[in-house]
Each structure stands twice: as structure tokens, then as C-alpha cells.
Scaffold this active site. Structure first.
Site, short mmCIF file in Angstrom:
data_model
loop_
_atom_site.label_atom_id
_atom_site.label_comp_id
_atom_site.label_asym_id
_atom_site.label_seq_id
_atom_site.Cartn_x
_atom_site.Cartn_y
_atom_site.Cartn_z
N ASN A 1 -20.41 21.26 -84.81
CA ASN A 1 -19.66 21.02 -83.58
C ASN A 1 -18.19 21.34 -83.86
O ASN A 1 -17.47 20.54 -84.44
CB ASN A 1 -19.84 19.56 -83.13
CG ASN A 1 -19.12 19.28 -81.82
OD1 ASN A 1 -18.41 20.15 -81.30
ND2 ASN A 1 -19.28 18.08 -81.31
N CYS B 1 -15.53 19.63 -80.21
CA CYS B 1 -15.50 18.38 -79.48
C CYS B 1 -14.13 18.18 -78.87
O CYS B 1 -13.12 18.25 -79.56
CB CYS B 1 -15.79 17.21 -80.39
SG CYS B 1 -15.45 15.67 -79.55
N ILE C 1 -22.88 27.14 -74.91
CA ILE C 1 -21.50 26.78 -75.13
C ILE C 1 -21.37 25.26 -75.21
O ILE C 1 -22.25 24.53 -74.75
CB ILE C 1 -20.61 27.27 -73.94
CG1 ILE C 1 -21.16 26.73 -72.63
CG2 ILE C 1 -20.49 28.77 -73.95
CD1 ILE C 1 -20.34 27.02 -71.37
N GLY D 1 -22.95 20.29 -67.27
CA GLY D 1 -23.80 20.27 -66.07
C GLY D 1 -23.83 21.64 -65.40
O GLY D 1 -23.19 22.60 -65.85
N GLY E 1 -25.90 24.94 -71.53
CA GLY E 1 -24.87 24.81 -70.51
C GLY E 1 -25.50 24.71 -69.13
O GLY E 1 -25.88 25.73 -68.55
N GLY F 1 -28.99 19.54 -71.89
CA GLY F 1 -28.12 18.41 -72.20
C GLY F 1 -27.96 17.46 -71.03
O GLY F 1 -28.74 16.52 -70.85
N THR F 2 -27.00 17.74 -70.17
CA THR F 2 -26.64 16.81 -69.09
C THR F 2 -27.82 16.48 -68.18
O THR F 2 -27.89 15.35 -67.67
CB THR F 2 -25.47 17.43 -68.28
OG1 THR F 2 -24.41 17.69 -69.21
CG2 THR F 2 -24.97 16.49 -67.21
#
Ligand code: DHB
Length: 328
Positions: free
Chosen positions: A128, A131, A194, A220, A247, A269-270
Site C-alpha cells: 500500500n 494510503c 487503483i 465506490g 475501483g 472493496g466498497t
């Protein structure tokens, strides 16, 4: 016949190319009541640091149209607890594990890599570099090619050779290809594209930033076109470097879009925040999408949106196997 959904991550075979992206699934335990973690392509852990961290003060989340802004601040148990508790749990459930590492110094990244070298069952390490919420937020490692390259070289130099290293890049740069090139030159085996975009929300009722930390990382569906563009550009420049495309993926169609742009694996992810079973649902939907394209295997759709190698007349130009060489 259903499409063959298997994918590769280095030497490891995955049941499908859909991964739980770093951050939204913790170390996977919270997902287990909603899905079988062994059937997710792989679980990428929330970025781990050497020491435990409580993260940033609340509020740390703000919803935006088609997006989520967060400033969690790398909350986590630290590498010791991760190795003693989280990694063994994931392995005991049959999951493939990618460990995301974050450091505040290059030395911290290298220390994390050495610790992971001694652990069994790590399929890959994701660095990462981007961040937005670490204490030193002014200095993202992923904003400068030379610095990003130094981090990658330090991790690669301290990590067992059979564990592939993926560098996760920030889209908040003018030249994502230059960043990708620096990481590949420094020894990255693959790239994750990303991470979040740095954003901000102001609460008009309080006349103050909505997040205690003012800025946060935007994720998102709002960021998906940025991810598609970054994956596309990096694939054009480095067609043989495996990409984990992440992404704003919410559906199988979204995952397909990133594969067509050139990702060989896709992170979710989101979407997990709203639908904890999203990884298995997206994998199922992706299988249908691949079948509808007339492909026998998901590997055959990778990069197919690029020029002459694209789709014609409802079929796929590449024969079986051609695209699969690009996977992992
Ligand atoms: C955090 C870290 C990230 O890399 C990111 O993309 C979003 C949030 C964090 O823990 O603050």
C-alpha cells in the site's frame, strides 16, 4: 458449459479472479457469516503495519453520490497479532491470502516483508503505497516514482523470492504509467490499480469538514472510470505485467470491464460495505458475463478491449490460452 473461471496469482491457482480488496473485509473473519472465504479468489487483508493502531478520530466515514469517503487511518492489530491470529484463521478456512502492508518509513515496509517471509501461506504481498490517511498524509509514497521504487525495492529485497509483490498505486498522479514503470523496474511482480482518490466533504450544517481528519479517500462506483483508465494505460505500456484492477466494482459487468481493460484479477472493496457477500455474487455474475461473450475461460477476456485484439462478430479473437499467459 460454464466458463472456466480459474485464475493465477503467481504460482497459486485461484478458483476465480474476484478478490476482496484491501480495507473493506478486515482480515476476512467478518465475511465468513455471509460467504465461504475459500471460494473467494483471494482475500487481501486490510493494510497491516508493524504496531497496532487505533486509527483516526471519528467521524471517519462520509457518504457521497456513488461513493464513500473514508479516513480510517490504518487502524489495525499490527503484524504480530495478524500473524498469530488472522493469517492462521484465514488459512484454516482454506482462503488464499494476500497481505497488504503499509509503513511510515521504507524501513518499516522492509521489516514487514521480513516478518511475512517467515510465515507460511502468504500467496502475495500488496504494498500500500497510497494510503491517504497515515500521519504523514502529505507524503504519499505513491506520488513520486523514485520513492515508490525505493519502497518496492526494499520489500522485494526483504521478502522470500517465491512470494509475488504487487504495488498498489494512487490515481492522484499526473502520470500513472511513470509510477507503474518505476515500481516494475524496482522489482514489482504486478500492480494493483487503483487506490482511493483524495477527497473532501464539508458539512454545511456544521460549517466544518464532515470527517474529523478533513480529507479522506474516495472509493465506490464514482471512481470506477478512473480505475478503468489507469488499468488501460498501464496495460498498454506493460502488457505482460499482471494487474489487480480495483475501483468501484459492484457487479459482474463492472468486473468484466476491468478485465477487458487489461486487469487479470479484480478487487471488490466498497461494495462489500453494502453487500458483504459481494465477492461471491460478483464472481457468479462475471461467470455469466464471460459465458455470454462466448468465451470458454475468463482468462480469454483479459485485455480484449485493446485494439486489434478486441472482439469481433460476437466471438473472441484470441484462441484459448493466449490471454491466459497474462494471468498472474
Ligand atoms: C485507508 C488506507 C487506504 O490505503 C485507503 O485507500 C483508504 C483508507 C485507511 O486506513 O485510512
Amino acid at each position: 458449459m460454464p466458463a472456466d473461471m480459474r485464475a493465477r496469482l503467481g504460482q497459486v491457482e485461484l478458483p476465480n479472479p474476484v478478490l476482496a480488496a484491501a480495507g473493506c473485509a478486515g482480515a476476512g473473519r467478518e465475511l465468513a457469516q455471509f460467504l465461504d472465504v475459500a471460494r473467494v479468489g483471494a482475500i487481501i487483508s486490510k493494510s497491516i503495519m508493524t504496531e497496532p493502531r487505533t486509527g483516526n478520530p471519528a467521524p471517519r466515514l462520509a457518504e457521497t453520490p456513488s461513493g464513500l469517503l473514508n479516513s480510517v487511518g490504518l487502524q489495525g492489530p499490527g503484524i504480530d497479532a495478524f500473524l498469530q491470529r488472522d493469517l492462521p484463521w484465514l488459512l484454516s478456512r482454506g482462503a488464499r491470502v494476500v497481505v497488504s502492508v503499509a509503513g511510515q518509513t521504507i524501513r518499516e515496509y522492509a521489516a514487514l516483508a521480513s516478518r511475512l517471509s517467515d510465515a507460511a501461506g502468504v500467496s502475495a504481498v500488496e504494498i500500500n503505497l497510497s494510503c491517504p490517511n497515515a500521519e504523514d498524509a502529505g507524503r504519499l509514497f505513491a506520488l513520486d516514482p523514485a520513492t515508490a521504487g525505493s519502497v518496492v525495492a526494499a520489500v522485494r529485497g526483504s521478502l522470500r523470492h517465491d512470494i509475488p509483490v504487487f504495488a498498489k498505486l494512487s490515481p492522484d498522479v499526473t502520470d500513472i504509467v511513470a509510477m507503474a514503470g518505476a515500481c516494475v523496474a524496482a522489482g514489482a511482480d504486478g500492480l494493483s490499480l487503483i487506490n482511493v482518490l483524495l477527497g473532501m466533504v464539508i458539512d454545511p450544517a456544521r460549517l466544518r469538514p464532515a470527517l474529523a481528519g478533513a480529507y479522506g479517500g474516495l472509493s465506490g462506483p464514482a471512481v470506477r472510470p478512473v480505475a478503468v483508465r489507469c488499468v488501460w494505460q498501464v496495460r498498454e505500456a506493460f502488457p505482460d505485467v499482471p494487474i489487480i484492477g480495483t475501483g468501484g466494482v459492484r457487479t459482474g459487468r463492472d468486473a468484466l470491464e476491468l478485465l477487458l481493460a487489461g486487469a487479470s484479477l479484480v478487487g471488490v472493496g466498497t461494495a462489500i460495505v453494502h453487500d458483504p457477500s459481494a465477492c461471491s455474487r460478483v464472481a457468479r455474475e462475471l461467470e455469466e458475463e464471460v459465458g455470454a461473450l462466448g468465451a470458454d475461460q475468463v482468462a480469454d477476456v483479459i485485455g480484449q478491449a485493446h485494439g486489434a485484439r478486441g472482439r469481433v462478430g460476437g466471438g473472441l479473437v484470441n484462441g484459448p490460452g493466449e490471454a491466459s499467459r497474462q494471468t498472474g
